[in-house]
Design a protein around this motif. Structure first.
Motif, PDB file in Angstrom:
ATOM      1  N   ASP A 126       0.857  -1.186   0.000  1.00  0.00           N
ATOM      2  CA  ASP A 126       0.000   0.000   0.000  1.00  0.00           C
ATOM      3  C   ASP A 126       0.896   1.242   0.000  1.00  0.00           C
ATOM      4  OD1 ASP A 126      -1.887   1.929   0.339  1.00  0.00           O
ATOM      5  OD2 ASP A 126      -2.260   1.489   2.469  1.00  0.00           O
ATOM      6  N   LEU A 127       0.845   1.998  -1.087  1.00  0.00           N
ATOM      7  CA  LEU A 127       1.707   3.180  -1.183  1.00  0.00           C
ATOM      8  C   LEU A 127       1.014   4.460  -0.700  1.00  0.00           C
ATOM      9  CD1 LEU A 127       3.621   2.619  -4.572  1.00  0.00           C
ATOM     10  CD2 LEU A 127       4.190   1.852  -2.284  1.00  0.00           C
ATOM     11  N   SER A 128      -0.208   4.316  -0.152  1.00  0.00           N
ATOM     12  CA  SER A 128      -0.959   5.507   0.289  1.00  0.00           C
ATOM     13  C   SER A 128      -0.170   6.436   1.207  1.00  0.00           C
ATOM     14  CB  SER A 128      -2.238   5.114   1.023  1.00  0.00           C
ATOM     15  OG  SER A 128      -3.043   4.369   0.186  1.00  0.00           O
ATOM     16  N   PRO A 129       0.603   5.908   2.175  1.00  0.00           N
ATOM     17  CA  PRO A 129       1.295   6.843   3.068  1.00  0.00           C
ATOM     18  C   PRO A 129       2.220   7.816   2.325  1.00  0.00           C
ATOM     19  CG  PRO A 129       1.422   4.607   3.922  1.00  0.00           C
ATOM     20  CD  PRO A 129       0.816   4.507   2.555  1.00  0.00           C
ATOM     21  N   ASP A 189      -1.691  13.110   0.255  1.00  0.00           N
ATOM     22  CA  ASP A 189      -1.159  14.201   1.089  1.00  0.00           C
ATOM     23  C   ASP A 189      -1.909  14.264   2.419  1.00  0.00           C
ATOM     24  OD1 ASP A 189      -3.532  15.536  -0.175  1.00  0.00           O
ATOM     25  OD2 ASP A 189      -2.779  17.213   1.019  1.00  0.00           O
ATOM     26  N   TRP A 190      -1.314  14.938   3.401  1.00  0.00           N
ATOM     27  CA  TRP A 190      -1.833  14.923   4.780  1.00  0.00           C
ATOM     28  C   TRP A 190      -3.286  15.388   4.855  1.00  0.00           C
ATOM     29  CZ3 TRP A 190      -3.893  17.923   8.684  1.00  0.00           C
ATOM     30  CH2 TRP A 190      -3.828  17.384   9.979  1.00  0.00           C
ATOM     31  N   ARG A 191      -3.619  16.398   4.033  1.00  0.00           N
ATOM     32  CA  ARG A 191      -4.992  16.925   4.095  1.00  0.00           C
ATOM     33  C   ARG A 191      -5.956  16.118   3.237  1.00  0.00           C
ATOM     34  NH1 ARG A 191      -4.842  22.749   2.293  1.00  0.00           N
ATOM     35  NH2 ARG A 191      -7.030  22.761   2.926  1.00  0.00           N
ATOM     36  N   LYS A 192      -5.438  15.077   2.588  1.00  0.00           N
ATOM     37  CA  LYS A 192      -6.249  14.229   1.710  1.00  0.00           C
ATOM     38  C   LYS A 192      -6.855  15.042   0.564  1.00  0.00           C
ATOM     39  CE  LYS A 192      -7.389  10.756   5.253  1.00  0.00           C
ATOM     40  NZ  LYS A 192      -6.510  11.232   6.302  1.00  0.00           N
ATOM     41  N   ARG A 193      -6.077  16.012   0.092  1.00  0.00           N
ATOM     42  CA  ARG A 193      -6.540  16.815  -1.038  1.00  0.00           C
ATOM     43  C   ARG A 193      -6.222  16.108  -2.361  1.00  0.00           C
ATOM     44  NH1 ARG A 193      -7.549  22.341  -0.841  1.00  0.00           N
ATOM     45  NH2 ARG A 193      -8.320  21.817  -2.899  1.00  0.00           N
ATOM     46  N   ILE A 194      -5.057  15.434  -2.411  1.00  0.00           N
ATOM     47  CA  ILE A 194      -4.588  14.853  -3.667  1.00  0.00           C
ATOM     48  C   ILE A 194      -4.042  13.451  -3.418  1.00  0.00           C
ATOM     49  CG2 ILE A 194      -2.874  15.061  -5.549  1.00  0.00           C
ATOM     50  CD1 ILE A 194      -4.403  17.518  -5.778  1.00  0.00           C
ATOM     51  N   ARG A 195      -4.494  12.491  -4.251  1.00  0.00           N
ATOM     52  CA  ARG A 195      -3.861  11.173  -4.211  1.00  0.00           C
ATOM     53  C   ARG A 195      -3.087  11.007  -5.514  1.00  0.00           C
ATOM     54  NH1 ARG A 195      -4.513   6.205  -1.756  1.00  0.00           N
ATOM     55  NH2 ARG A 195      -6.382   6.847  -0.639  1.00  0.00           N
ATOM     56  N   GLY A 196      -1.764  10.979  -5.408  1.00  0.00           N
ATOM     57  CA  GLY A 196      -0.937  10.786  -6.602  1.00  0.00           C
ATOM     58  C   GLY A 196      -0.721   9.304  -6.856  1.00  0.00           C
ATOM     59  N   ARG A 197       0.066   9.013  -7.917  1.00  0.00           N
ATOM     60  CA  ARG A 197       0.430   7.627  -8.189  1.00  0.00           C
ATOM     61  C   ARG A 197       1.915   7.613  -8.561  1.00  0.00           C
ATOM     62  NH1 ARG A 197      -1.847   2.678  -9.149  1.00  0.00           N
ATOM     63  NH2 ARG A 197      -0.662   1.337 -10.558  1.00  0.00           N
ATOM     64  N   ALA A 198       2.701   6.905  -7.742  1.00  0.00           N
ATOM     65  CA  ALA A 198       4.154   6.906  -7.958  1.00  0.00           C
ATOM     66  C   ALA A 198       4.569   5.747  -8.855  1.00  0.00           C
ATOM     67  CB  ALA A 198       4.867   6.787  -6.618  1.00  0.00           C
ATOM     68  N   GLY A 250       3.315  18.008   4.949  1.00  0.00           N
ATOM     69  CA  GLY A 250       3.181  19.303   4.277  1.00  0.00           C
ATOM     70  C   GLY A 250       1.718  19.597   3.978  1.00  0.00           C
ATOM     71  N   LEU A 251       1.372  20.880   3.963  1.00  0.00           N
ATOM     72  CA  LEU A 251      -0.043  21.271   3.847  1.00  0.00           C
ATOM     73  C   LEU A 251      -0.379  21.899   2.494  1.00  0.00           C
ATOM     74  CD1 LEU A 251      -0.468  22.678   7.489  1.00  0.00           C
ATOM     75  CD2 LEU A 251      -1.230  20.462   6.615  1.00  0.00           C
ATOM     76  N   GLY A 260       4.104  24.805  -2.957  1.00  0.00           N
ATOM     77  CA  GLY A 260       3.693  23.464  -3.368  1.00  0.00           C
ATOM     78  C   GLY A 260       2.913  23.508  -4.660  1.00  0.00           C
ATOM     79  N   GLU A 261       1.857  22.701  -4.702  1.00  0.00           N
ATOM     80  CA  GLU A 261       1.013  22.687  -5.896  1.00  0.00           C
ATOM     81  C   GLU A 261      -0.208  23.596  -5.695  1.00  0.00           C
ATOM     82  OE1 GLU A 261       0.890  19.022  -7.832  1.00  0.00           O
ATOM     83  OE2 GLU A 261      -1.239  19.201  -8.317  1.00  0.00           O
ATOM     84  N   LEU A 262      -0.615  23.725  -4.416  1.00  0.00           N
ATOM     85  CA  LEU A 262      -1.870  24.439  -4.163  1.00  0.00           C
ATOM     86  C   LEU A 262      -1.809  25.917  -4.521  1.00  0.00           C
ATOM     87  CD1 LEU A 262      -3.392  22.933  -0.890  1.00  0.00           C
ATOM     88  CD2 LEU A 262      -3.902  22.408  -3.271  1.00  0.00           C
TER      89      LEU A 262
END
Ligand code: FAD
Ligand code: MLT
Ligand code: ZN
Length: 474
Positions: free
Chosen positions: A26-29, A33-42, A76-77, A434-436
């Motif tokens: 599980d690569l979720s960690p 991101d901490w705020r659960k705004r973005i789920r990337g895929r590595a 990071g936020l 960051g990205e935001l």
């Protein structure tokens, strides 16, 4: 890609290269991101164990043209430390590089690896009889590499400065995979451009920080904490002025917290017993670090609070009787972020404004927001002593969080950032771009400064492999 993955496995060992090829991993960690705004895929999460391994990983990625996202504790936020959703970037996690390499008591320095968790760094300093003053709510999981990457602030900036001010030397792996051995413990060095300060706050876009030499300070003889009810933001600013006058360098913390922010702590963590919040629009948390003794610190604090009550800027106050009460008060302050997350998705800001102008900024901007979004709820708190406010915008009661963000985030950001500009502030005091905020930055940053930033990026990372799309868009 298979060739790159096999090189990475050779460099770090197969167990340290995690991919989606193994469905049980599980690569979720590392991807969420901490705020659960973005789920990337590595493409892979790579966990090197030494600076030499980091350098070899970067060289292999550079040769393959593969982008690298450095990551520490992933607290990071602003969505700067997670990969994008293309499945082509590698997350370079520094989490295994945690060693304290050296402590030099006479030079008041400590040298640690980038993956050292902030709390462990504080503990190592304390065990050696010193203070490492950087302190923030995420200290149990953020790393010094991430703190340097974001130039983190926290609750002691007023006295000790941001992470940048606490750093004397860096070891960095460049975008070409070369090692810059810059771990000096020097307080003075005028031999050219300040590369250390360029790397700090670059959010992983210029290179990978692998180790740092940080400043240590004497432990204060006594530390006292007070919690004060204040009738307005202007009163909080007046109290800050009085505290500066009376405590001088002993004033190490000055945090403001709005009533709604504290109501969220009370709602989600009632066991924390938030004091005084129901009777006042704002509370302030003050810390007095004294070089003499506790009695001196207490007398100073009591006389400050008496003077503040006479001046009308404090209506009620409690001074912690002991360390455990003091920790409890700080815990309430640090729980606002979590309570806000419990309440639902929100629009976060970490703006800075000259302290003197904060009351007018808040009054005007609150009114503008209420006009645009009737019922909007403001979760205001932060490091008032540094002019840094977390001016956060929560959906009206009962509204759907994700829908609120979809419909209002851009509009709210523009409104708030335009106001910040009008008040001569910055759209990010501590969390970074960051990205935001990358899309908004060009509207608020001086164009010449932006052009110089692009020139630096082009010179140090010409193939744009280091955390591409963060801080600057091509
Ligand atoms: P990550 O989230 O892993 O990464 C952050 C950025 O740094 C990314 O851009 C990443 O690419 C880069 N990076 C990470 N490691 C390296 C490295 N070794 N070399 C180069 N670049 C690197 N922040 C504050 O400033 N003040 C606060 O008071 C504060 N309080 C917080 C409270 C809570 C509850 C939470 C969740 C967060 C808080 N933060 C605060 C934000 C966050 O903790 C900081 O930004 C912290 O510095 C991030 O450290 P990290 O190790 O988690 O970095
Ligand atoms: C804080 O000061 O608590 C942090 O910067 C986190 C936040 O803004 O939520
Ligand atoms: Zn903060």
């Amino acid at each position: 890609m298979t060739a790159l993955l096999s090189s990475l496995r050779q460099i770090c060992g197969a167990a340290q290269v995690l991919t989606h090829e193994d469905p049980a991993t599980d690569l979720s960690p590392w991807e969420l991101d901490w705020r659960k705004r973005i789920r990337g895929r590595a493409l892979a999460v790579v966990r090197p164990g030494s600076t030499a391994e980091v350098a070899a990983v970067v060289k292999a990625c550079a040769a393959a043209g593969t982008a690298i996202v450095p990551q520490g504790g992933n607290t990071g936020l602003v969505v700067g430390g997670v990969p994008d959703d293309t499945g082509t970037q590698i997350v370079l996690s520094l989490g295994r590089m945690q060693a304290v390499r050296a402590i030099d008591p006479a030079n008041l320095t400590i040298t640690v690896e980038a993956g050292c968790v902030l709390q462990n760094l504080q503990a190592a300093a304390e065990a050696a009889g010193f203070l490492f003053p950087l302190s923030l709510g995420a200290e149990g999981s953020c790393t010094i590499g991430g703190n340097l990457g974001t130039n983190a602030g926290g609750t002691q900036v007023l006295r000790y400065g941001n992470t940048r001010e606490l750093c004397l030397g860096l070891e960095v792996v460049t975008a070409q995979g070369e090692v810059w051995h810059g771990l000096t413990g020097l307080r003075k060095d005028n031999t050219g451009y300040d590369l250390r300060n360029l790397m700090i706050g670059s959010e992983g876009t210029l290179g990978v920080i692998t180790a740092a030499t940080m400043k240590l300070y004497p432990q204060p003889a006594a530390q006292l904490t007070a919690w004060a009810a204040v009738p307005s933001m202007q009163a909080a600013v007046d109290l800050l002025g009085l505290a500066h006058q009376r405590l001088g360098p002993g004033l190490t913390g000055f945090e403001v917290m709005g009533q709604f922010a504290l109501s969220l702590v009370d709602k989600h963590y009632p066991q924390l017993r938030v004091p005084l919040w129901q009777q006042t629009p704002w509370c302030v948390l003050l810390e007095n670090s004294d070089s003499e003794n506790e009695a001196h610190a207490r007398a100073q604090f009591e006389s400050l609070l008496e003077a503040a009550m006479e001046a009308g800027c404090v209506t009620d106050a409690v001074v912690a009787e002991n360390l455990s009460q003091a920790r409890g008060l700080w815990h309430i302050r640090e729980s606002i972020t979590l309570a806000q997350a419990e309440e639902g998705l929100n629009i976060k800001h970490d703006i800075s404004i000259p302290v003197s102008r904060i009351p007018a900024f808040v009054a005007e901007t609150d009114a503008l927001l209420a006009q645009h979004i009737p019922g909007v709820r403001m979760v205001d708190f932060g490091h008032l002593g540094d002019g840094n406010l977390h001016y956060n915008v929560q959906a009206p009661a009962g509204a759907d969080g994700p829908a609120f963000l979809r419909d209002f985030e851009d509009q709210v950001n523009t409104l708030v950032f335009d106001q910040v500009k009008r008040f001569d502030g910055s759209i990010s005091a501590e969390h970074g771009v960051g990205e935001l905020k990358v899309g908004k930055l060009p509207n608020y940053k001086d164009p010449t400064a932006l052009a110089m930033m692009r020139a630096v990026k082009q010179a140090l990372d010409p193939h744009n492999i280091m955390n591409p799309g963060r801080v600057l868009r091509p």
